[in-house]
Design a protein around this motif. Structure first.
Motif, mmCIF file in Angstrom:
data_model
loop_
_atom_site.group_PDB
_atom_site.id
_atom_site.type_symbol
_atom_site.label_atom_id
_atom_site.label_comp_id
_atom_site.label_asym_id
_atom_site.label_seq_id
_atom_site.Cartn_x
_atom_site.Cartn_y
_atom_site.Cartn_z
ATOM 1 N N HIS A 93 42.946 50.041 36.929
ATOM 2 C CA HIS A 93 41.940 49.746 37.958
ATOM 3 C C HIS A 93 42.444 50.093 39.359
ATOM 4 O O HIS A 93 41.796 50.852 40.091
ATOM 5 C CB HIS A 93 41.548 48.276 37.901
ATOM 6 N N ASN A 108 37.203 50.530 35.829
ATOM 7 C CA ASN A 108 36.532 49.234 35.914
ATOM 8 C C ASN A 108 37.405 48.128 35.317
ATOM 9 O O ASN A 108 38.135 48.350 34.355
ATOM 10 C CB ASN A 108 35.197 49.305 35.151
ATOM 11 N N LYS A 144 36.057 45.162 34.178
ATOM 12 C CA LYS A 144 35.105 44.206 33.603
ATOM 13 C C LYS A 144 35.664 43.485 32.379
ATOM 14 O O LYS A 144 35.260 42.353 32.082
ATOM 15 C CB LYS A 144 33.802 44.908 33.243
ATOM 16 N N ASP A 145 36.607 44.108 31.658
ATOM 17 C CA ASP A 145 37.138 43.476 30.449
ATOM 18 C C ASP A 145 38.371 42.627 30.709
ATOM 19 O O ASP A 145 38.941 42.052 29.781
ATOM 20 C CB ASP A 145 37.497 44.553 29.404
ATOM 21 N N ARG A 155 39.141 39.638 32.107
ATOM 22 C CA ARG A 155 39.201 38.217 31.763
ATOM 23 C C ARG A 155 38.666 37.930 30.364
ATOM 24 O O ARG A 155 38.629 36.784 29.945
ATOM 25 C CB ARG A 155 38.443 37.390 32.807
#
Length: 651
Positions: free
Chosen positions: A638, A644, A646-647, A649
């Motif tokens: 990132h 991205n 988005k994964d 957590r």
């Protein structure tokens, strides 16, 4: 046809690990331990494997869903003893088991409440000497019944003691009442021991207590088995590594360094082998120009098997009476994890990895396993040793990992992975036991190249290099790291604006220092790292280690603790920093992570703190190691590659 890929993170964790090599005394068979990931119950499994020369094949000796470790052949080469846990739930403790390679069922030999730590066969094979925790005194038991459980810190211990048990009595009487307590009640804690070939003497390496701080006060003891007499040797040295006794029981070999009266001023000591003559008290140092990592493994009729590090190689040799060393391994491109030799010195087995490969077991220099077949059909990064000069001119080496299709005319994003220690090193081999936190293969597949610097203080580069970071922690470490980065930037293969750094333990400390001291990095990951030497000094289980490297206590020299602490520079912090820490880490307690995290938040720096429940330095759950690796992969992808998060957590 499917395009080849690098190992996935799950495949990296699944790579089997070999250890515990032991050769039978007839030289025909080898036992070893294979550790594998069991994804069904999220655990690692350790099983004893056997290689029989006559059959020319390896097979598992133990296969049940219980670990087995530390295999040792009986003196007659017919039976294997090993440790396996016994008990209910989480209260399982290691006990000694014996099993015949002829197929007879296993027999449990010991039943120690707190388990067996290590053991050796009695030279005739009639029984075992073993180390286990002493029994709690009746006084303390009564106190617990009256008032509850508490301890006077630094005053009350449960030491490890030496015991002996006879196999025949256990089998015939079906009980463990025939245990002989050899050092029960003595005021020392047994770490290592060895037995003379005639079985008449046992040499013990022991410290006054199990406290790590008492490590500097260790000593040697000789136990006369027949007379039952225990003699303290009063060795005025700092002992380490292992100890072995000559076949006739007249001499002892061990690793030692100078022990100062005021250990706050010892800093890092030169270590070498010493041989002590029990009969006349003569003391010799047979190796005058050897790396301080040298340790004795076994005293054979042909000499002493020794192991030592030489830069990124771990070597073995046979030390003769005249002080010469016969090399038993290649001088270069040879990392030998462990080695074992027959009593007569004629046969040898070891666990070895060479550059760009994982470990294999060898018998008399012939490879008997094929673990590298795990890589069949996969791409592998290329590891090579590079060198550069730090800011003060000191030469530093490191391991550089590059992709299969490396292009020297291209500028790559760079990730720096810093090893712990500091007295350890990075090596150009594949092994998750050295790097279970950072997915180098996945980094390379993503387009990064990876540098693992062997900064000053790393082992294997001589005593002066070991001591070169004395009272220069953090500052000189940073210079060694950043000069390596600059070397690759100057070569035109690294984009100076896309560099990240990470490390665990002492590597986490250096990464934390980079996070607060420098603005050169785009992203940082601090794993189990020290952030404030003063508070760490009173929380760690090894405060003496800090004073050895910084030269004093925080009370007598607060300035050196201040200028070498990452938190001192927290107001300059600007780099997104991931912090990962084991909840139960006694060596580097979790307070370090909380302090850095709060400081970065106050400075409005992007940061994430992840605490791994129940974990100390490492996890016994492959799933946790996968999560650690994936978190690092996502973090750097990132902040350096712009992918991205988005994964993040979800893990």
């Amino acid at each position: 046809m499917n395009e080849k890929t690098y190992l996935s993170i799950e495949e990296i964790i699944s790579l089997p690990t070999l250890s515990g090599t032991n050769i039978s005394d007839d030289g025909n068979n080898v036992a070893f331990v294979k550790k594998t990931a069991n994804w069904n119950d999220n655990t690692y499994r350790n099983h004893v494997w056997i290689y029989e020369k006559d059959k020319g094949q390896c097979y598992p000796l133990t296969t049940r869903d219980i670990d087995s470790t530390c295999p040792l052949w009986s003196p007659d080469s017919r039976n294997i003893a090993y440790l396996s846990p016994v008990g209910d739930g989480d209260n399982k403790k290691n006990q000694i088991f014996v099993k015949s390679i002829d197929g007879y069922s296993e027999v449990q030999i010991t039943n120690e409440k707190e388990g067996v730590n290590n053991f050796k066969w009695e030279p005739t094979g009639k029984g075992f000497y073993y180390v286990a925790q002493s029994i709690e005194s009746e006084t303390i038991k009564k106190r617990k019944e009256l008032y509850g459980d508490f301890r006077y810190i630094g005053k009350e211990y449960l030491n490890n003691c030496l015991y002996y048990i006879e196999i025949e009595k256990v089998i015939n009487e079906h009980e463990n009442s025939n245990v002989y307590q050899l050092t029960e009640g003595k005021d020392f804690h047994v770490h290592e021991f060895d037995i003379s070939n005639d079985g008449k003497k046992v040499v013990l390496m022991a410290t006054p207590s199990p406290n790590m701080e008492d490590y500097i006060n260790g000593n040697l003891y000789i136990l006369d088995i027949k007379a039952g007499e225990l003699q303290k040797m009063n060795i005025d040295k700092l002992l380490g590594g292992s100890v072995c006794i000559s076949p006739d029981g007249s001499k002892i070999c061990y690793s030692a360094s100078i022990r100062e009266k005021d250990y706050y001023k010892t800093h890092i000591q030169d270590s070498t082998l010493e041989i002590y003559d029990i009969n006349n008290g003569e003391l010799i140092q047979p190796l005058t120009d050897f790396d301080s990592t040298v340790i004795p493994l076994r005293w054979t009729s042909k000499g002493i098997l020794i192991r030592w590090q030489n830069k990124t190689n771990y070597l073995i040799g046979l030390l003769s009476d005249d002080g010469t060393v016969e090399m038993l391994s290649e001088k270069e491109d040879s990392f030998i994890m462990d080695s074992t030799i027959t009593r007569d010195g004629n046969h040898l087995s070891y666990n070895k990895a060479i550059t760009n490969e994982t470990f294999e077991i060898y018998l008399d220099d012939e490879k008997i396993t094929n673990e590298n077949s795990f890589f069949n059909g996969k791409l592998k990064s290329n590891r090579e040793i590079i060198s550069w000069h730090s800011c003060d001119g000191l030469e530093i080496e490191g391991v550089l990992s590059t992709p299969v299709a490396f292009d020297a005319n291209k500028k790559y994003p760079l990730l720096v992975v810093i090893h712990g220690g500091p007295a350890w090193a990075s090596f150009p081999i594949f092994s998750d036991c050295f790097n279970e936190k950072y997915p180098i293969e996945q980094f390379v597949e993503k387009g990064f190249i990876v540098l693992e610097p062997n900064y000053r203080g790393s082992s294997g580069y001589g005593n002066e290099f070991l001591k070169a970071n004395y009272r220069k922690q953090g500052l000189a470490d940073y210079d060694d790291v950043i000069s390596g980065v600059d070397k690759l930037v100057d070569q035109g293969i690294v984009d100076k604006d896309r560099v990240g750094v990470m490390g665990w333990s002492n590597g986490g400390y250096i990464s934390a220092f980079c996070a607060t001291f420098s603005s050169r990095f785009k992203a940082i990951s601090v794993g189990g790292g020290i952030t404030n030497w003063s508070t760490h000094y009173v929380n760690t289980d090894i405060p003496y280690f800090i004073s050895m490297h910084l030269g004093n206590t925080p009370w007598n020299d607060p300035d050196i603790y201040r200028k070498t602490s990452p938190m001192t520079y927290i107001k300059s912090a600007c780099t997104p920093t991931l912090i990962q820490h084991g909840e139960k880490d006694a060596r580097i307690p979790i307070t370090n992570a909380y302090e850095l995290h709060q400081g970065l938040k106050d400075m409005e720096v992007d940061t994430e703190l992840i605490i791994f429940k129940g974990m100390a330095y490492s996890s016994d759950q492959p799933g946790i190691n996968v999560a650690i690796m994936k978190q690092n992969l996502i973090w750097f992808s990132h902040y350096i590659l712009g992918e991205n998060m988005k994964d993040f957590r979800v893990l």
